[in-house]
Design a protein around this motif. Sequence first.
Motif, PDB file in Angstrom:
ATOM      1  N   ASN A 148       0.801  -1.226   0.000  1.00  0.00           N
ATOM      2  CA  ASN A 148       0.000   0.000   0.000  1.00  0.00           C
ATOM      3  C   ASN A 148       0.830   1.270   0.000  1.00  0.00           C
ATOM      4  OD1 ASN A 148      -3.079  -0.693   0.831  1.00  0.00           O
ATOM      5  ND2 ASN A 148      -1.663  -2.209   1.665  1.00  0.00           N
ATOM      6  N   GLY A 287      -4.994   2.709   3.384  1.00  0.00           N
ATOM      7  CA  GLY A 287      -4.050   2.436   2.300  1.00  0.00           C
ATOM      8  C   GLY A 287      -4.761   2.461   0.962  1.00  0.00           C
TER       9      GLY A 287
ATOM     10  N   SER B 307      -3.965  -6.760  -1.417  1.00  0.00           N
ATOM     11  CA  SER B 307      -3.064  -6.132  -0.443  1.00  0.00           C
ATOM     12  C   SER B 307      -2.313  -7.203   0.355  1.00  0.00           C
ATOM     13  CB  SER B 307      -3.868  -5.230   0.498  1.00  0.00           C
ATOM     14  OG  SER B 307      -3.060  -4.725   1.537  1.00  0.00           O
TER      15      SER B 307
END
Lengths: 433, 433
Positions: A148, A287, B307
């Motif tokens: 991120n 993020g 992520s």
Amino acid sequence: MNTIKIALLGAGTVGSGVVRTLAMNADTITGRSGTHIEITKILVRDAKKHRPEAEGIALTDNFDEILNDTEISVVVEVMGGLTPAKDYMLRAMAAGKHVVTANKDVIAEHLAELYAAAAENNVDFLYEASVGGGIPIIKPLKECLTANSISEIMGVVNGTTNYMLTKMTEKHVSYDAVLRRAQEKGYAEANPSADVDGLDAARKAAILASLAFDTVIGFEDVSVEGISHITEDDIEYGLNLGYVIKLLAVGRNTEEGIDVRVHPVFLPKTHPLASVNGVFNAIFVRGNVLGDAMFYGRGAGSLPTASAVVADIIEIARDIVSGTTGRMKYKIGERKKLCPVEKTKSSYYLRLVVADEPGVLGEIATTFGRAGVSLKSVIQARWTETGDAEIVAVTHVVTHAAASAAVEALEALPVVREVRSLIRVADGQEDLL
Amino acid sequence: MNTIKIALLGAGTVGSGVVRTLAMNADTITGRSGTHIEITKILVRDAKKHRPEAEGIALTDNFDEILNDTEISVVVEVMGGLTPAKDYMLRAMAAGKHVVTANKDVIAEHLAELYAAAAENNVDFLYEASVGGGIPIIKPLKECLTANSISEIMGVVNGTTNYMLTKMTEKHVSYDAVLRRAQEKGYAEANPSADVDGLDAARKAAILASLAFDTVIGFEDVSVEGISHITEDDIEYGLNLGYVIKLLAVGRNTEEGIDVRVHPVFLPKTHPLASVNGVFNAIFVRGNVLGDAMFYGRGAGSLPTASAVVADIIEIARDIVSGTTGRMKYKIGERKKLCPVEKTKSSYYLRLVVADEPGVLGEIATTFGRAGVSLKSVIQARWTETGDAEIVAVTHVVTHAAASAAVEALEALPVVREVRSLIRVADGQEDLL
């Protein structure tokens, strides 16, 4: 199975928690480390004082005894304060010893230097307990959120002030009354400044922002405002508007630069941080891949903090066992431009005392407008004891400079007796569905 | 700077998120990895289908092309399902390739075998995305909470059912209506069974319990109950009693053995999990050193899941750069005794329809008592459309066997028309101050 020998610097709250944790969970810790972990020396101020919790461990008041003990491979700094803690850590690393610390003061000011020393000496250097007590946040930032680009990090990172604001909210008591109670319970110091003036939170803000934005942020870069001016009336008005007050450490990566501050914030009741109550801490991260995330738990205390310290010790033990110590050469990026506090942006809550005259609400709204501040709402809240009127206004997102200019212009109005409160309101919350 | 070449197995929701993440944050990811990361091949079912999101990456429908490509050092399995995903992962490891997976099905049933294969082949094997989407929970359990003996882990781990229960709570709509809406929005499948019957959550419960209690827990070891019997009336009664309903994955280390289950639970509104709404997920952990902690974030979706997957890829890249791959030889402990569901303990909420006669409340309370179930409260809630009375009871903590026996005894009473609901209530919440 081998044994890894470690030394503690300090036998206070955290140090005794580390001793206790290694004893109470010895078997599982050995299983997870792949080795025994044994505290062989503890640095204390007075080696003659009886310490039943450190039964069987050698006490010393001479750091060199630890430094020169070649059997000790890990030094665990839990003494706190800048001096001599930082110096001891650097000397331990220079002697090839791995270092674990819980010291927010040192990390907030010298992380780059400590990273460099660790890299140079090929040792592990870990500091999970420096922010958020037992909450895993340093390792998640360093290892779990690496995909991120982080735009914002916000945390309830000081248990004392959170306890106080929670009690003020729940029991409708004054700041002074709740401070006395916090001091009686041992949550606040006799001189509570480090907590209530936001200094402790500012150190944690500096650490979190350094990691989130990969840049050197020191304690002196953090704009700080404490909670001592917060009144039970503001809390009550906030609740009626749907807000809960928290002292937040805030870091943002903005177009104007990195914006790091500590101050009270009115959060919408639905915000994940709004329900972090009492001595609990939480850190909220936004993020560009993950979206919003939050890490919640006990931010202080002997055992919770020891949970983080001992996890760091176990990580080093695993590295020693697998022969992979010093594998990560962390460094913090160059200093980035900081966003001056005047350019930071927020919604604001204002409480004013004004003369109870016809047209005053209009005059106030007009004054906001002239200062370039548009309003979400402005209400006459009630009459004061002196027969004046109290007005509560919430602005749209504006710069701090514009909000300050509005306050100045309002104070210059003959009808305005006083601008009693100016408190930021969390704007731009992402849709939670 | 070198380049690490990786292959994706699958180009669906998660796969395209991984492609996008590596592109959009390329510079920061390169900085954090110490190397470039490049996807050079993607395994798809139909290599001729145009995939604009994978522009410039070679597509193949033949796994051997990836297996035999010696330049590829990391295989990222994001195809889902047991077969052939598990086989592909084992073959990739045997070929010396590191493996990242987001596959809850495989991890819930074969974690021990995959760990063994990774250790044998000296490769890294990571699976952060298998539970909680983008929320860091696997690494925290493996590396941050290692000082703790964990007694309890509870999670909101299925976004579809949490969206549904949140909407039922907020909008007072029926299960059927909210299921239709979830299907329209693409949150629920045409056949929603995997979500609403708790099967998806059960796989995540198995993974979380395996790690928390260091023992082999399979999908079939999890006692499962879904949400399709939950009515808006129960939700309403719960709210009035101070409870919010959640579908929870629960793991407990009890004296009777390891207790792993998935079912709806009434949580006190003050519990940290109670405010986890919509498609958000959270995992709550109780350790004997840390106390309570919670990890919150987006539990599904293309980017949030990516992520976690990309963080795993970066960890492997760092290991490759520092020459420390395969450093941790993880294994899961032996099977421990499981707690049979009859011996699990909880408070219970019951809703009964009874004849509206004098003395019926007493008769019901007496029947509970004879079954060994003591009550916290029993109230006559309202009259039904047929003129019967509806009674809501909340018990103290009892075994599931006792609660079931009470239901049976109640159903045998002539005055009882029906026991409509039996829902667990979270007991034993720690003082949150």
